[in-house]
Enzyme design. Structure first.
Site, PDB file in Angstrom:
ATOM      1  N   LYS A  44     -13.279  -1.450   5.410  1.00 60.94           N
ATOM      2  CA  LYS A  44     -13.772  -2.336   4.360  1.00 60.94           C
ATOM      3  C   LYS A  44     -14.794  -3.337   4.896  1.00 60.94           C
ATOM      4  CE  LYS A  44     -10.743  -0.674   1.312  1.00 60.94           C
ATOM      5  NZ  LYS A  44      -9.934   0.233   2.152  1.00 60.94           N
TER       6      LYS A  44
ATOM      7  N   ASP B 133      -0.675  -5.564   9.873  1.00 59.24           N
ATOM      8  CA  ASP B 133      -1.708  -4.678   9.339  1.00 59.24           C
ATOM      9  C   ASP B 133      -2.871  -5.527   8.854  1.00 59.24           C
ATOM     10  OD1 ASP B 133      -3.198  -2.666   8.253  1.00 59.24           O
ATOM     11  OD2 ASP B 133      -1.727  -2.043   6.755  1.00 59.24           O
TER      12      ASP B 133
ATOM     13  N   TRP C 277       0.865  -1.183   0.000  1.00 61.02           N
ATOM     14  CA  TRP C 277       0.000   0.000   0.000  1.00 61.02           C
ATOM     15  C   TRP C 277       0.903   1.234   0.000  1.00 61.02           C
ATOM     16  CZ3 TRP C 277      -1.934   2.550   4.941  1.00 61.02           C
ATOM     17  CH2 TRP C 277      -2.931   3.495   4.674  1.00 61.02           C
TER      18      TRP C 277
END
Length: 392
Positions: free
Chosen positions: A243, A208, A128
């Site tokens: 999400k 993460d 990311w």
């Protein structure tokens, strides 16, 4: 003084959003924005969130300050899903605090790692883009290794070499599931090996977990995180609800610390509070309060998990159709069937990506990342044909 500042490059993804919006073609396809979409192209509010927000509006009696730790009811309600229901605190060794989205969780985790003495952090690439930006802003040296091979599988040799080259006390960032941007995840056997290697090298894991539930399911997606935590004395965990609860703009996340001795936990958290106070003072409350209300209500939990199942099933169907297509020109789509989550990478050049946009109204990131949730059973054949045309 301010006149000495030079313009920064525009965010490529935001620029892509504007280009897509301005395109008048009715059959345009948006594979750039990192949000879940239904088969009709919508990004709806979860029904479970709607129900929780209704309860919140009716029951909330104050908007007074909560403090830098945020809604601790939310933080604790998440823990059985993240760390397992049997012993979510691991004997009093884990606790956390609310953050503004997963981004805030990553930033706070990395800031804590640096404050604890980590001299550098290791990360597989691609990753990311905001990961590297956060590390640079905090001032933590970044070392990289290849996350995946050109064949679309995990590059374990590169990971092993990186861990062997790392110094004791270094941090290492690991995506818990649904790797962004590749969709290429570690298998359970690979996680077992990674956990042992990280523990042996005495590294500090920064895990993460931004897409739990969107890969193989809530429990399966937590396997790697739990395996690592079982092997190491200390770790930091960033979590996002953006999400898996559809809370994108409401910025709902958390950071957790696992310590070797419960007696150390309050001191670690006090540093988290101080860092948060200086950065954002306290996180926004509304979204976390809605998630908490879901997790406190068995009926809403079932509704939420059912909605997650629908999302995951749709993305698996899209991936299966892409894999079934096999070769699209010179691009092999088969590996996408075994990848997870919203994203995958296509080995396309900048020129080919531009041709997809100009000739076929297909918008995707310049890196080759696609959001598979932007594909539907109505447009996927067009996409496969377009990839074949530009890569032939």
């Amino acid at each position: 003084m301010l006149s000495t500042l030079t313009p920064q490059p525009a965010d490529a993804l935001l620029a892509l959003i504007k280009l897509y919006a301005a395109d008048p073609r009715a059959d345009k396809i948006d594979l750039g924005v990192g949000v879940y979409r239904t088969d009709t192209g919508a990004t709806p509010v979860f029904a479970a969130i709607k129900a929780a927000e209704k309860k919140l509006v009716e029951s909330q009696d104050s908007k007074s300050y909560l403090g830098p730790e945020g809604d601790m009811g939310f933080v604790h309600a998440l823990m059985p899903y993240v760390f397992g229901s049997e012993d979510p605190t691991m004997g009093g060794r884990i606790d956390g605090m609310q953050t503004p989205g997963g981004t805030g969780g990553v930033r706070l985790a990395v800031a804590l790692a640096k404050r604890a003495g980590a001299p550098k952090i290791w990360m597989g690439t691609p990753s990311w883009p905001n990961h590297a930006q956060i590390f640079a802003d905090i001032g933590l040296e970044l070392k990289t290794f290849n996350h995946a091979t050109k064949d679309g599988v995990v590059d374990m040799d590169s990971l092993r070499a990186a861990i062997a080259a790392a110094d004791a006390g270094d941090a290492i960032l690991l995506h818990g599931c649904c790797h962004n941007p590749s969709g290429i995840d570690y298998s359970e056997a690979q996680w077992d090996e990674i956990a042992a290697l990280v523990a042996e090298a005495k590294l500090l894991p920064v895990l993460d977990l931004a897409y739990q539930g969107l890969g193989q399911g809530m429990e399966a997606d937590a396997y790697g995180l739990r395996r690592v935590l079982a092997a190491v004395p200390e770790a930091l965990i960033a979590y996002s609800c953006d999400k898996n609860f559809g809370m994108y703009r409401d910025r709902v996340g958390a950071v957790y610390a696992m310590v070797s001795d419960p007696a150390h936990l309050n001191a670690v958290l006090s540093h988290g509070y101080a860092l948060a106070r200086a950065a954002w003072s306290m996180p926004p409350d509304h979204g976390a309060a809605a998630v908490r209300l879901i997790l406190e209500d068995p009926a809403l939990v079932k509704l939420w998990l059912d909605e997650l199942d629908i999302m995951r099933t749709r993305m698996r169907q899209v991936r299966a159709r892409l894999a079934e297509a096999g070769m699209a020109g010179k691009v092999n789509l088969t590996p996408l069937g075994s990848q997870n989550g919203l994203f995958s990478m296509l080995p396309l050049s900048g020129e080919q990506i531009l041709k997809l946009r100009e000739d076929h109204a297909i918008y995707m990131a310049g890196s080759g990342r696609i959001n598979v949730a932007g594909l539907t059973m109505g447009n996927i054949d067009k996409f496969i044909a377009a990839v074949a045309a530009v890569s032939a």
